[in-house]
Design an enzyme around this catalytic site. Structure first.
Site, short mmCIF file in Angstrom:
data_model
loop_
_atom_site.label_atom_id
_atom_site.label_comp_id
_atom_site.label_asym_id
_atom_site.label_seq_id
_atom_site.Cartn_x
_atom_site.Cartn_y
_atom_site.Cartn_z
N HIS A 1 8.49 -7.26 15.15
CA HIS A 1 8.18 -5.88 14.69
C HIS A 1 8.68 -4.85 15.42
CE1 HIS A 1 4.36 -8.06 13.47
NE2 HIS A 1 4.16 -7.08 12.53
N ASP B 1 9.35 -11.62 5.18
CA ASP B 1 8.59 -10.67 5.98
C ASP B 1 8.69 -9.41 5.66
OD1 ASP B 1 6.35 -10.07 7.72
OD2 ASP B 1 6.93 -11.37 9.56
#
Length: 360
Positions: free
Chosen positions: A210, A281
Site C-alpha cells: 500500500h 491488486d
C-alpha cells in the site's frame, strides 16, 4: 473510439480463435470490460456513484470496486449496489470480505462478523464452512459478485501484512489450500467469484505494498506458491490476484509481479498450468502509483497477462479514466507494446469466469 481505427477490425478478423463477442467488439468495449473502478461516495446519491453508473451503463467499465470509504452504512452499500446493478446487471461488484480486519461489510452494519483466518483455522474446517456459506449468502444478497479473497499466503511470524492481522489460515500449504478451497466453494455456490491472493506469496514480505515497493527476492521460497498450486490442481482456482511484489529470483528485471510477464505467464500459466483469469491488486496502491503513470500501469498490466484491472480511482480521481484507458491501450497496440490478441484473450477469460461462477 475505434483504433486507427480500422486496424482493430482487421486485427479481429485475423484472430481465428477469438470468441464471437470479441469479433464484433469495439476497442472501447474490450478495454472497458477489463476495468473494475472505484469511486467516491458512500451512498447512492453521491456524485461519484452517478458517474460510475453512467460508465457501467455505457460499457466503459466492467465493474465497481467498493473500498472502506464506500462502505460506511448498510443502507448506503445496498443503495449503491442496487444502482450499479440496475445500470449493468452483468457487471462485477467487487469488495474485500476476507474476515477479521479486512471485512468491509461489518457487524456494525448488520452483517455477520467473520472471524480472522487464523481463528477459523483453529475452529477447524467443519466449523469454518458454515461461516463461509453465511458470508457468501450475505454478499450475494447484497448484490456483490466478486470477493477479493481468500488469502492463500502462508503465515510467517512477524510479517506486518499477513501475520500481524491474522489473515493466513496457517503455515502449511495443504491446510491453507483446504480452507481456501472451502471458502471458494461456498462463495461460488452463491455466484460470487473469488480472487485468490497474493500470488506468488506475501507471507514473508517485509513491507506493505500500500505504501511502496515490497521486495521479496531474499525472503520468498517456492513453498509459498504451493497453496496456489494445490488450488489449481483441484480446479478451484478460477481467479488469481498477483501481489505488488518484486522477486528478482523470478523476474531479474525487478518489475513487480503485477507487471511481470515472466511471473504471470511464465510461472503461473506455463509452469503451474493455470488457465483461469488474473486480476491485479489496486493499481493506485503506492507500490505502483509512486513508480508508474496510470498509462504505464494499465498497459503494462495487460501486457504482463492480467485480465482484470482494479483501480480505486479515489485518491486522485479522474472522471475521464475509462476514455483515457482506451486511448492508451489503442496507442500501445499501434506501437507494438501490447497485442490485440492479448486484449481479446483477456476478454475471453473474463467471459469464461462469468460462466464458471454464475453458470451464465
Amino acid at each position: 473510439m475505434m483504433i486507427s481505427r480500422r486496424g482493430l477490425m482487421a486485427g479481429m478478423a485475423a484472430l481465428c480463435t477469438a470468441p464471437a463477442f470479441a469479433a464484433q467488439a469495439s476497442l472501447d468495449a474490450l478495454v472497458g470490460n477489463c476495468l473494475i473502478l472505484g469511486f467516491l461516495g458512500d451512498h447512492a446519491q453521491a456524485e461519484g456513484a452517478a458517474r460510475l453508473e453512467a460508465d457501467l451503463a455505457a460499457g466503459r467499465v466492467g465493474g465497481a470496486l467498493f473500498l472502506r470509504h464506500n462502505a460506511r452504512s448498510r443502507d448506503g452499500v445496498l443503495g449503491l449496489s442496487e444502482r450499479f446493478q440496475s445500470a449493468a446487471p452483468n457487471a462485477w461488484l467487487a469488495i474485500d470480505q476476507e474476515g477479521g480486519f479486512v471485512q468491509r461489510l461489518t457487524d456494525e452494519m448488520g452483517f455477520t462478523d467473520i472471524p480472522t483466518a487464523e481463528a477459523l483455522a483453529e475452529m477447524g474446517l467443519d466449523a469454518a464452512r458454515p461461516v463461509f456459506a453465511q458470508a457468501a449468502r450475505e454478499l450475494a444478497q447484497s448484490g456483490f459478485s466478486m470477493n477479493l479473497a481468500p488469502v492463500a499466503d502462508l503465515r510467517h511470524e512477524g510479517n506486518q501484512v499477513i501475520d500481524r492481522w491474522a489473515r493466513a489460515f496457517g503455515d502449511d500449504p495443504d491446510t491453507v489450500a483446504a480452507f481456501c478451497g472451502a471458502f471458494i466453494e461456498e462463495m461460488e455456490a452463491e455466484g460470487v467469484a473469488c480472487a485468490i491472493k497474493h500470488f506468488p506469496g506475501h507471507g514473508r514480505s517485509q513491507g506493505d505494498s500500500h505504501d511502496g515497493f515490497v521486495d521479496i527476492s531474499q525472503t520468498w521460497g517456492e513453498v509459498e506458491a504451493a497453496p496456489f498450486e494445490r488450488l489449481i490442481e483441484q480446479d478451484k482456482a478460477h481467479l488469481i490476484m498477483g501481489g505488488h511484489l518484486i522477486n528478482r529470483r523470478l523476474d531479474p528485471s525487478g518489475r513487480p509481479v503485477t507487471l511481470s510477464r515472466p511471473v504471470l505467464q511464465g510461472l503461473l500459466r506455463e509452469q503451474m498450468g493455470y488457465r483461469g483469469a488474473v486480476i491485479t491488486d489496486d493499481l493506485d496502491m503506492g507500490a505502483i502509483r509512486n513508480q508508474y503513470s496510470r498509462e504505464q500501469a494499465i498497459v503494462d498490466s495487460l501486457a504482463a497477462g492480467n485480465d482484470l484491472l482494479l483501480i480505486s480511482n479515489s485518491a486522485d480521481a479522474d472522471p475521464d479514466l475509462p476514455r483515457r484507458a482506451v486511448d492508451w491501450v489503442g496507442q500501445a497496440i499501434e506501437d507494438g507494446r501490447l497485442s490485440l490478441e492479448r486484449l481479446v484473450d483477456a476478454n475471453a477469460r473474463i467471459a469464461a469466469l462469468k460462466t464458471q461462477v454464475r453458470r451464465a
